[in-house]
Scaffold this motif. Structure first.
Motif: not given
Length: 165
Positions: A23-27, A32-36, A119-131, A135-140
């Protein structure tokens, strides 16, 4: 492996560390592949994703507390829309809303509420929202660690290694 971490926790830290470098390299895609999750079983995949997010938000919380001088100096959390305008948390996209609420729960020492948000996010979010949440957590994590390091404030070794790497 450090003595105070289980093998599973150490694997999560290593995954998070590799994702932070990406993420620090803008990738974003590589991050996301690393945290799969490594498991094929859906329940285990969700658990691994949840633990990874809680690890990142926990570290973000520690850095926010450090930047806020242990709570004596307020740290402002701002949310912006696509146009760069500040919006209320309730107007933010669902992944951003979840990220802010999770971080605020952690900052206020309510790990149970943070876990519940994830847990709520994982249960109800679409895969792109989880991604998006990952990404938000990594950027922060990157932004807060850079800010802490620039001020000579403590940062978890595995995070400072990723930022320096």
């Amino acid at each position: 492996m450090t003595a105070d971490r289980s093998e599973g926790e150490q694997r999560l830290v290593e995954k998070a560390q590799r994702a932070l470098v990406a993420i620090s390299l803008g990738e974003d895609t590589e991050a996301l592949e690393e945290v799969t999750p490594s498991s094929e079983e859906p329940g285990e995949r969700d658990e691994e994703t949840k633990e990874l997010m809680l690890l990142l938000f926990g570290e973000c919380s520690a850095m926010v507390s450090t930047l806020g001088d242990g709570g004596t100096a307020p740290v402002k959390v701002q949310v912006f829309d696509e146009a760069g305008e500040e919006v209320s948390i309730d107007q933010a996209d669902p992944p951003v809303r979840t990220a802010v609420r999770t971080l605020l729960a952690e900052v206020h020492g309510n790990t149970a509420a943070a876990r519940e948000q994830v847990e709520i996010a994982l249960a109800s979010a679409a895969p792109n929202e989880v991604d998006s949440l990952l990404l938000q957590a990594l950027r922060w994590t990157i932004r807060l660690s850079v800010e802490c390091l620039e001020r000579d404030l403590p940062v978890a070794g595995w995070i400072s290694d990723a930022v320096a790497g």
